[in-house]
Design a protein around this motif. Structure first.
Motif, PDB file in Angstrom:
ATOM      1  N   SER A  76      -8.818   0.456   9.354  1.00 37.15           N
ATOM      2  CA  SER A  76      -7.867   1.281   8.606  1.00 37.15           C
ATOM      3  C   SER A  76      -6.726   0.467   8.022  1.00 37.15           C
ATOM      4  O   SER A  76      -6.164   0.826   6.982  1.00 37.15           O
ATOM      5  CB  SER A  76      -7.296   2.376   9.516  1.00 37.15           C
ATOM      6  N   GLN A  78      -6.765  -2.132   6.452  1.00 36.46           N
ATOM      7  CA  GLN A  78      -7.052  -2.644   5.112  1.00 36.46           C
ATOM      8  C   GLN A  78      -6.452  -1.748   4.037  1.00 36.46           C
ATOM      9  O   GLN A  78      -6.182  -2.192   2.927  1.00 36.46           O
ATOM     10  CB  GLN A  78      -8.570  -2.710   4.884  1.00 36.46           C
ATOM     11  N   TYR A  79      -6.257  -0.463   4.377  1.00 37.51           N
ATOM     12  CA  TYR A  79      -5.844   0.534   3.397  1.00 37.51           C
ATOM     13  C   TYR A  79      -4.471   1.137   3.665  1.00 37.51           C
ATOM     14  O   TYR A  79      -3.870   1.716   2.756  1.00 37.51           O
ATOM     15  CB  TYR A  79      -6.870   1.679   3.371  1.00 37.51           C
ATOM     16  N   TYR A  80      -3.995   1.024   4.904  1.00 38.78           N
ATOM     17  CA  TYR A  80      -2.715   1.631   5.292  1.00 38.78           C
ATOM     18  C   TYR A  80      -1.850   0.597   5.987  1.00 38.78           C
ATOM     19  O   TYR A  80      -2.348  -0.225   6.765  1.00 38.78           O
ATOM     20  CB  TYR A  80      -2.944   2.813   6.252  1.00 38.78           C
ATOM     21  N   CYS A 132      -9.999   6.893   9.587  1.00 38.28           N
ATOM     22  CA  CYS A 132      -9.888   7.444   8.237  1.00 38.28           C
ATOM     23  C   CYS A 132     -10.836   8.629   8.131  1.00 38.28           C
ATOM     24  O   CYS A 132     -11.986   8.539   8.562  1.00 38.28           O
ATOM     25  CB  CYS A 132     -10.268   6.402   7.183  1.00 38.28           C
ATOM     26  N   SER A 134     -12.586  11.329   5.399  1.00 39.61           N
ATOM     27  CA  SER A 134     -12.864  11.298   3.966  1.00 39.61           C
ATOM     28  C   SER A 134     -13.226  12.640   3.361  1.00 39.61           C
ATOM     29  O   SER A 134     -13.942  13.443   3.964  1.00 39.61           O
ATOM     30  CB  SER A 134     -14.023  10.320   3.694  1.00 39.61           C
ATOM     31  N   THR A 138     -13.642  11.315  -5.735  1.00 39.07           N
ATOM     32  CA  THR A 138     -12.310  10.733  -5.930  1.00 39.07           C
ATOM     33  C   THR A 138     -11.391  11.611  -6.771  1.00 39.07           C
ATOM     34  O   THR A 138     -10.275  11.201  -7.095  1.00 39.07           O
ATOM     35  CB  THR A 138     -12.436   9.347  -6.599  1.00 39.07           C
ATOM     36  N   LYS A 165      -0.319   1.047   1.235  1.00 38.23           N
ATOM     37  CA  LYS A 165      -0.774  -0.336   1.104  1.00 38.23           C
ATOM     38  C   LYS A 165      -1.819  -0.482   0.002  1.00 38.23           C
ATOM     39  O   LYS A 165      -1.818  -1.462  -0.732  1.00 38.23           O
ATOM     40  CB  LYS A 165      -1.353  -0.821   2.436  1.00 38.23           C
ATOM     41  N   ALA A 166      -2.710   0.497  -0.112  1.00 36.07           N
ATOM     42  CA  ALA A 166      -3.785   0.445  -1.107  1.00 36.07           C
ATOM     43  C   ALA A 166      -3.216   0.581  -2.524  1.00 36.07           C
ATOM     44  O   ALA A 166      -2.193   1.250  -2.729  1.00 36.07           O
ATOM     45  CB  ALA A 166      -4.799   1.558  -0.842  1.00 36.07           C
ATOM     46  N   VAL A 169      -3.583   5.393  -4.789  1.00 34.91           N
ATOM     47  CA  VAL A 169      -3.368   6.441  -3.791  1.00 34.91           C
ATOM     48  C   VAL A 169      -2.926   7.734  -4.466  1.00 34.91           C
ATOM     49  O   VAL A 169      -2.415   7.729  -5.596  1.00 34.91           O
ATOM     50  CB  VAL A 169      -2.307   6.032  -2.739  1.00 34.91           C
ATOM     51  N   VAL A 208      -5.956   7.693   0.156  1.00 36.98           N
ATOM     52  CA  VAL A 208      -6.429   6.491  -0.542  1.00 36.98           C
ATOM     53  C   VAL A 208      -7.636   6.849  -1.396  1.00 36.98           C
ATOM     54  O   VAL A 208      -8.549   7.545  -0.943  1.00 36.98           O
ATOM     55  CB  VAL A 208      -6.800   5.391   0.472  1.00 36.98           C
ATOM     56  N   ASP A 210     -10.843   5.653  -2.735  1.00 37.21           N
ATOM     57  CA  ASP A 210     -11.809   4.588  -2.456  1.00 37.21           C
ATOM     58  C   ASP A 210     -13.003   4.759  -3.395  1.00 37.21           C
ATOM     59  O   ASP A 210     -13.927   5.520  -3.128  1.00 37.21           O
ATOM     60  CB  ASP A 210     -12.256   4.667  -0.998  1.00 37.21           C
TER      61      ASP A 210
END
Length: 239
Positions: A76, A78-80, A132, A134, A138, A165-166, A169, A208, A210
């Motif tokens: 997680s 990687q994205y937050y 995460c 989902s 998107t 972070k991503a 968003v 996020v 993705d």
């Protein structure tokens, strides 16, 4: 690990087990490849839920043991931006890559999966479960009531709130001003996220986007000590 009349859950014990899980993940996630695999697989324990008669794999997920000190090494992260959780005291488990065979429609599969997770949490004295969760696709339009409900009822406590972070968003907590239609919200809430929320789970204030996995996902955390007593009794009865 957990055995019910129709399904049994167990830990993967060899590379063939993990290969089978990766193949199911690729099919469930609609990927254009034979296996869904990444560098986290080697660090995780993998739970397999199988048909008790045929042995066919019907559900899988992976779990990664962590502490606050190494939460930045989670999938997680990687994205937050999760530095707030470095102060969390107690053992953490990241749950990820959860999927159920789309050709098998049986609510008992999810119940057995949660029974296995509950047994693991109890056996290892886990204090925080996170990951995460989902939404398919998107585009946000179909999920506005769901996101509005997350904003109104389920945002993370400020002391644990994941930061952005991503690069791509949807800041639903800042952007949405609507009162959620609860019926529409629940109709479009992913089943796994719905289960987390029933346990008192909280989410990030943004989703996020993705595009590789064709999903929108939110960070979800469940503090084990805050799960309602009735829900704990139900989960432990399943386990």
């Amino acid at each position: 690990m957990v055995r019910k009349p129709r399904y049994a859950a167990r830990l993967a014990t060899d590379p063939d087990d993990i290969l089978t899980a990766q193949e199911l993940r690729a099919r469930c996630f609609g990927l254009d490849c034979a296996r869904d695999a990444d560098g986290f697989d080697a660090r995780c324990a993998h739970i397999l839920v199988e048909d008790a008669q045929s042995g066919a794999l019907v559900c899988t997920f992976r779990i990664l043991d962590l502490t606050g000190a190494d939460v930045g090494a989670s999938y997680s992260a990687q994205y937050y931006e999760l530095s707030a959780l470095e102060a969390f005291e107690g053992r953490m488990v990241e749950m990820g890559r959860f999927c159920i065979d789309p050709d098998v429609k049986d609510p008992d599969i999810l119940r057995v999966a949660w029974a296995a997770m509950t047994a693991y949490v109890d056996d290892y004295d886990v204090k925080l479960l996170f990951g995460c969760s989902s939404f398919v696709g998107t585009e946000t339009a179909n999920y506005l009531d769901a996101f509005a409900m997350l904003k109104a009822r389920h945002l993370a406590p400020k002391r644990w709130l994941p930061r952005v972070k991503a690069p791509d968003v949807f800041r639903f907590a800042a952007r949405l001003r609507r009162k959620p239609d609860l019926k529409k919200a629940m109709a479009h809430m992913p089943p796994l996220l719905r289960t987390y929320l029933m346990m008192g789970g909280w989410v990030s204030d943004h989703a996020v986007v993705d595009r590789q996995m064709n999903t929108l996902h939110v960070f979800i955390g469940v503090e084990i000590g805050a799960i309602p007593a009735a829900r704990k009794r139900l989960l432990r009865a399943l386990a």
